[in-house]
Design an enzyme around this catalytic site. Structure first.
Site, PDB file in Angstrom:
ATOM      1  N   THR A  16       0.828  -1.205   0.000  1.00  0.00           N
ATOM      2  CA  THR A  16       0.000   0.000   0.000  1.00  0.00           C
ATOM      3  C   THR A  16       0.860   1.251   0.000  1.00  0.00           C
ATOM      4  O   THR A  16       0.346   2.365  -0.005  1.00  0.00           O
ATOM      5  CB  THR A  16      -0.912   0.021   1.245  1.00  0.00           C
ATOM      6  OG1 THR A  16      -0.078  -0.146   2.406  1.00  0.00           O
ATOM      7  CG2 THR A  16      -1.906  -1.129   1.214  1.00  0.00           C
ATOM      8  N   SER A 240       2.357   4.749   9.615  1.00  0.00           N
ATOM      9  CA  SER A 240       1.747   4.044   8.494  1.00  0.00           C
ATOM     10  C   SER A 240       1.650   5.027   7.346  1.00  0.00           C
ATOM     11  O   SER A 240       1.951   6.212   7.500  1.00  0.00           O
ATOM     12  CB  SER A 240       0.340   3.559   8.871  1.00  0.00           C
ATOM     13  OG  SER A 240      -0.506   4.679   9.055  1.00  0.00           O
ATOM     14  N   LYS A 241       1.236   4.513   6.215  1.00  0.00           N
ATOM     15  CA  LYS A 241       1.083   5.395   5.071  1.00  0.00           C
ATOM     16  C   LYS A 241       0.054   6.490   5.401  1.00  0.00           C
ATOM     17  O   LYS A 241       0.234   7.638   5.042  1.00  0.00           O
ATOM     18  CB  LYS A 241       0.622   4.578   3.863  1.00  0.00           C
ATOM     19  CG  LYS A 241       0.967   5.238   2.554  1.00  0.00           C
ATOM     20  CD  LYS A 241       0.453   4.436   1.390  1.00  0.00           C
ATOM     21  CE  LYS A 241      -0.789   5.082   0.848  1.00  0.00           C
ATOM     22  NZ  LYS A 241      -1.774   4.134   0.348  1.00  0.00           N
ATOM     23  N   GLN A 242      -1.002   6.092   6.119  1.00  0.00           N
ATOM     24  CA  GLN A 242      -2.062   7.048   6.466  1.00  0.00           C
ATOM     25  C   GLN A 242      -1.527   8.198   7.320  1.00  0.00           C
ATOM     26  O   GLN A 242      -2.007   9.308   7.235  1.00  0.00           O
ATOM     27  CB  GLN A 242      -3.201   6.356   7.228  1.00  0.00           C
ATOM     28  CG  GLN A 242      -4.081   5.449   6.378  1.00  0.00           C
ATOM     29  CD  GLN A 242      -3.389   4.145   6.008  1.00  0.00           C
ATOM     30  OE1 GLN A 242      -2.501   3.676   6.696  1.00  0.00           O
ATOM     31  NE2 GLN A 242      -3.781   3.566   4.880  1.00  0.00           N
ATOM     32  N   ARG A 244       1.427   9.288   7.118  1.00  0.00           N
ATOM     33  CA  ARG A 244       2.523   9.850   6.329  1.00  0.00           C
ATOM     34  C   ARG A 244       3.908   9.550   6.888  1.00  0.00           C
ATOM     35  O   ARG A 244       4.774  10.426   6.934  1.00  0.00           O
ATOM     36  CB  ARG A 244       2.376  11.372   6.193  1.00  0.00           C
ATOM     37  CG  ARG A 244       1.185  11.719   5.378  1.00  0.00           C
ATOM     38  CD  ARG A 244       0.907  13.198   5.548  1.00  0.00           C
ATOM     39  NE  ARG A 244      -0.492  13.441   5.255  1.00  0.00           N
ATOM     40  CZ  ARG A 244      -0.904  14.140   4.224  1.00  0.00           C
ATOM     41  NH1 ARG A 244      -0.060  14.686   3.432  1.00  0.00           N
ATOM     42  NH2 ARG A 244      -2.180  14.304   3.999  1.00  0.00           N
TER      43      ARG A 244
END
Ligand code: GLU
Length: 305
Positions: A16, A240-242, A244
């Site tokens: 992801t 996490s990617k969320q 950043r």
């Protein structure tokens, strides 16, 4: 199913986005736990949630793991090649009545749910448990849970118990968009690949009782579990990617590896901070101490990592 071995572990990233410091910690912890016990260590690409896959991320993850000096056993298993196996398992569970079709929309669940589930969603109130309402079609497929507590002894987090009927409710194995749920894919593949040990981030602790329940429904063995502390940013959010989290910079691999080892409680000598990658790995393999890993599920970093 594979022959049982003394130890087989894995790192199972979802493509992801690029690897970040939190993923490095999970990779390092699972790798060293396996290798210092003479175990195998595999990489599995968990790419079934296609809307969340990011183009190029899977290759980027594998290149980054290589650049960090990880060596895995055998070819990478791509979950996107395993859809037929997940489908067969689902059919078996449908035939035995353990899985049922559910017509509920999000709104219908929200309107009749009485409390939140352990992972922040809503505990499924069981509306379609006794059959689909007249004229409605199944959108998702849910696994029945029973009214008992599921408990296990995590090697790091201690005894974990969950009452699935209350804390989660019957949970989805095939989603309304037709995709197989993570819980199904992970359980089928961990068993099919003969995993004996799951070492991963504590963000997945709350999913583990669901996975153990599904293993029991399918007659699979339950592996040992160790849930590592998860790196959180100063706002307390998991990297996490969320949130950043920064992508790992392979040019900084030795220093980042040292940081991941320190995060995992290892007493890294100061001199190692400027050592080449091979030296950091040699030290880690010779000195790895599982007992030194902090036991809390979440540790704040000074910077966003
Ligand atoms: N693919 C999952 C993730 O990246 C991890 C699955 C697991 O380790 O069980 O969060």
């Amino acid at each position: 199913m594979s022959e049982p071995t003394a130890y087989r572990g894995r790192f199972a990233p979802s493509p992801t986005g690029p690897l970040h410091f939190g993923s490095l910690v999970a990779a390092v912890g699972s790798y060293l736990d396996a290798r210092t016990q003479g175990g195998e260590w595999l990489v599995r690409m968990e790419d079934v949630d296609t809307p969340r896959n990011q183009p190029g991320a899977a290759d980027d993850i594998l290149r980054t793991l290589e650049a960090f000096g990880f060596a895995w056993d055998g070819p990478v298993l791509w979950q996107s090649t395993r859809l037929a196996a997940y489908g067969e398992v689902l059919e078996t569970l449908k035939r035995s009545g353990q899985v049922y079709g559910c017509a509920c929309s999000r709104k219908e669940i929200a309107d009749s749910a009485t409390h939140a589930a352990i992972d922040g969603g809503l505990a499924y109130p069981g509306l379609c448990r006794g059959g689909l309402p007249a004229g409605r079609e199944a959108r998702a497929w849910r696994l029945r849970v029973d009214d008992r507590e599921i408990a296990f002894d995590d090697r790091l987090q201690g005894r974990i118990a969950q009452h699935l009927a209350h804390d989660v409710g019957d949970f989805v194995l095939r989603r309304a968009d037709g995709l197989f749920a993570y819980q199904l894919a992970v359980v089928v593949d961990d068993a099919w690949q003969g995993m004996t040990d799951i070492v991963r981030g504590a963000d997945l602790l709350a999913s583990t009782p669901r996975q153990i329940w599904l293993q029991r429904c399918l007659g699979y063995p339950t592996p040992r579990y160790a849930h590592l502390p998860v790196a959180a940013n100063p706002a307390g959010e998991k990297l996490s990617k969320q949130t950043r989290a920064a992508a790992l910079d392979v040019a900084q691999a030795p220093a980042l590896l040292v940081q991941a080892l320190s995060f995992l409680g290892q007493a890294v000598p100061a001199a190692l901070c400027r050592a080449p990658l091979a030296e950091v790995w040699a030290w880690a393999l010779a000195h790895w101490s599982f007992a030194a890993i902090p036991r809390q599920p979440r540790i704040m970093l000074d910077s966003a990592g």
